[in-house]
Design a protein around this motif. Structure first.
Motif, PDB file in Angstrom:
ATOM      1  N   ARG A  29       0.918  -1.205  -0.068  1.00  0.00           N
ATOM      2  CA  ARG A  29       0.044   0.035   0.115  1.00  0.00           C
ATOM      3  C   ARG A  29       0.890   1.280   0.080  1.00  0.00           C
ATOM      4  O   ARG A  29       0.619   2.223  -0.876  1.00  0.00           O
ATOM      5  CB  ARG A  29      -0.982   0.058   1.225  1.00  0.00           C
ATOM      6  N   CYS A  32       2.793   1.633  -3.444  1.00  0.00           N
ATOM      7  CA  CYS A  32       1.666   2.208  -4.414  1.00  0.00           C
ATOM      8  C   CYS A  32       1.480   3.759  -4.006  1.00  0.00           C
ATOM      9  O   CYS A  32       1.408   4.323  -4.996  1.00  0.00           O
ATOM     10  CB  CYS A  32       0.534   1.342  -4.424  1.00  0.00           C
ATOM     11  N   ARG A  33       1.295   4.285  -3.018  1.00  0.00           N
ATOM     12  CA  ARG A  33       0.806   5.435  -2.819  1.00  0.00           C
ATOM     13  C   ARG A  33       1.847   6.462  -3.001  1.00  0.00           C
ATOM     14  O   ARG A  33       1.989   7.637  -3.411  1.00  0.00           O
ATOM     15  CB  ARG A  33       0.512   5.580  -0.986  1.00  0.00           C
ATOM     16  N   ILE A  51      -5.143  -8.251  -2.209  1.00  0.00           N
ATOM     17  CA  ILE A  51      -4.601  -7.060  -2.058  1.00  0.00           C
ATOM     18  C   ILE A  51      -4.321  -6.594  -3.460  1.00  0.00           C
ATOM     19  O   ILE A  51      -4.527  -5.280  -3.859  1.00  0.00           O
ATOM     20  CB  ILE A  51      -2.932  -7.239  -1.384  1.00  0.00           C
ATOM     21  N   GLN A  54      -7.650  -4.818  -4.795  1.00  0.00           N
ATOM     22  CA  GLN A  54      -7.967  -3.508  -3.958  1.00  0.00           C
ATOM     23  C   GLN A  54      -7.146  -2.371  -4.415  1.00  0.00           C
ATOM     24  O   GLN A  54      -7.530  -1.237  -4.822  1.00  0.00           O
ATOM     25  CB  GLN A  54      -7.841  -3.746  -2.494  1.00  0.00           C
ATOM     26  N   LEU A  55      -5.698  -2.658  -4.814  1.00  0.00           N
ATOM     27  CA  LEU A  55      -4.705  -1.720  -5.047  1.00  0.00           C
ATOM     28  C   LEU A  55      -5.103  -1.229  -6.631  1.00  0.00           C
ATOM     29  O   LEU A  55      -5.051  -0.018  -7.088  1.00  0.00           O
ATOM     30  CB  LEU A  55      -3.335  -2.041  -5.071  1.00  0.00           C
ATOM     31  N   GLU A  58      -7.854   1.066  -6.934  1.00  0.00           N
ATOM     32  CA  GLU A  58      -7.628   2.370  -6.402  1.00  0.00           C
ATOM     33  C   GLU A  58      -6.845   3.111  -7.357  1.00  0.00           C
ATOM     34  O   GLU A  58      -6.285   4.288  -7.171  1.00  0.00           O
ATOM     35  CB  GLU A  58      -6.868   2.352  -5.147  1.00  0.00           C
ATOM     36  N   ASP A 225       2.517  -0.268   8.902  1.00  0.00           N
ATOM     37  CA  ASP A 225       2.863   0.836   8.175  1.00  0.00           C
ATOM     38  C   ASP A 225       4.132   1.482   8.533  1.00  0.00           C
ATOM     39  O   ASP A 225       4.736   2.165   7.713  1.00  0.00           O
ATOM     40  CB  ASP A 225       1.414   1.607   8.228  1.00  0.00           C
TER      41      ASP A 225
END
Length: 256
Positions: A29, A32-33, A51, A54-55, A58, A225
């Motif tokens: 996550r 990718c962000r 996963i 979901q990515l 987005e 995270d």
């Protein structure tokens, strides 16, 4: 799609192992962000598929490869998939690892020792060999996930401590061999972090969490995270002069 205002990894092709849960899933996550196109690697396909879905929903570039890091040919296939999809491999976060029930050394089964060493050490060895081959034409960055158990003897099994010390040795050796060729290799040493492995260990050893909290300057267990953020920075060009180092992300645990 939510992105960072000044992304760390924009335009980078990144491979993340152990990506089906915990720190690896968090790294998926975060990377990718931060603008990366990612290839997720783990043994559990259903989690990887969820996963990745979901990515992609987005708006991120993401794919997965089911692979066991203890098997060189499967790692080679994962690296090849990253290069095939995105044209190159710029970044690798070798996060896959396994723990074991804490037992005195003389009571530890040989099978447990073999599993821990094969996954945590041979797995990093396999990954770096194939990643480096892919990175040699244009350079890149590798971050190996070790542990505070790679720096000091923590209250875990001896095989795990030995394996995480070995990860730091491999990191320093690779950094020395390949820095001149534009490949930076570093390591992370996370402290106790919320994950399947740690949560199970703390559940089976209820007094240990309080011991860990008392030993850190920041008295809590890290969120995945928080480790992934440190990995993203080490993988980025903003850490361009950081080579062969071990970054502790442990709430001050190793300062005691």
């Amino acid at each position: 799609m939510t992105t960072a205002s000044n992304p760390l990894l924009v335009g980078k092709s990144a491979l993340i192992t152990g990506a089906s849960a915990g720190i690896g899933a968090a790294a998926a996550r975060v990377f990718c962000r931060e603008g990366a196109a990612i290839t997720l690697v783990a043994r559990r396909e259903s989690q990887l598929a969820d996963i990745t879905s979901q990515l992609r929903a987005e708006g991120h570039q993401a794919q997965y490869v089911v692979a066991d890091v203890t098997r060189s040919e499967e790692v080679a296939r994962a690296v090849s998939a990253a290069v095939a999809a995105y044209g190159r491999l710029d970044v690798a976060f070798n996060n896959a690892g396994v723990g074991a029930e804490p037992k005195p050394l003389h009571l530890l089964d040989e099978e447990v020792y073999d599993t821990v060493m094969d996954t945590n050490v041979r797995g990093v060895w396999n990954c770096m060999r194939h990643e480096i081959r892919a990175m040699l034409p244009r350079g890149g960055t590798i971050v190996n996930n070790s542990s505070t158990a790679g720096l000091v003897a923590t209250p875990v099994t001896a095989a795990y401590i030995a394996s995480k010390h070995a990860v730091l040795g491999l990191t320093k050796a690779a950094a020395t061999e390949y820095a001149a060729q534009g490949i930076r290799v570093n390591a992370l040493a996370p402290g106790s972090t919320r994950s399947e492995m740690v949560d199970t260990w703390l559940r089976d050893n209820p007094d240990m969490e309080q011991h860990l909290l008392q030993s850190a300057l920041v008295p809590r267990i890290a969120e995945p995270d928080e480790i992934a953020e440190a990995a993203a920075w080490l993988c980025s060009d903003r850490a361009s002069f950081v080579v062969g180092t071990t970054l502790s992300v442990d709430g001050g645990w190793t300062t005691r």
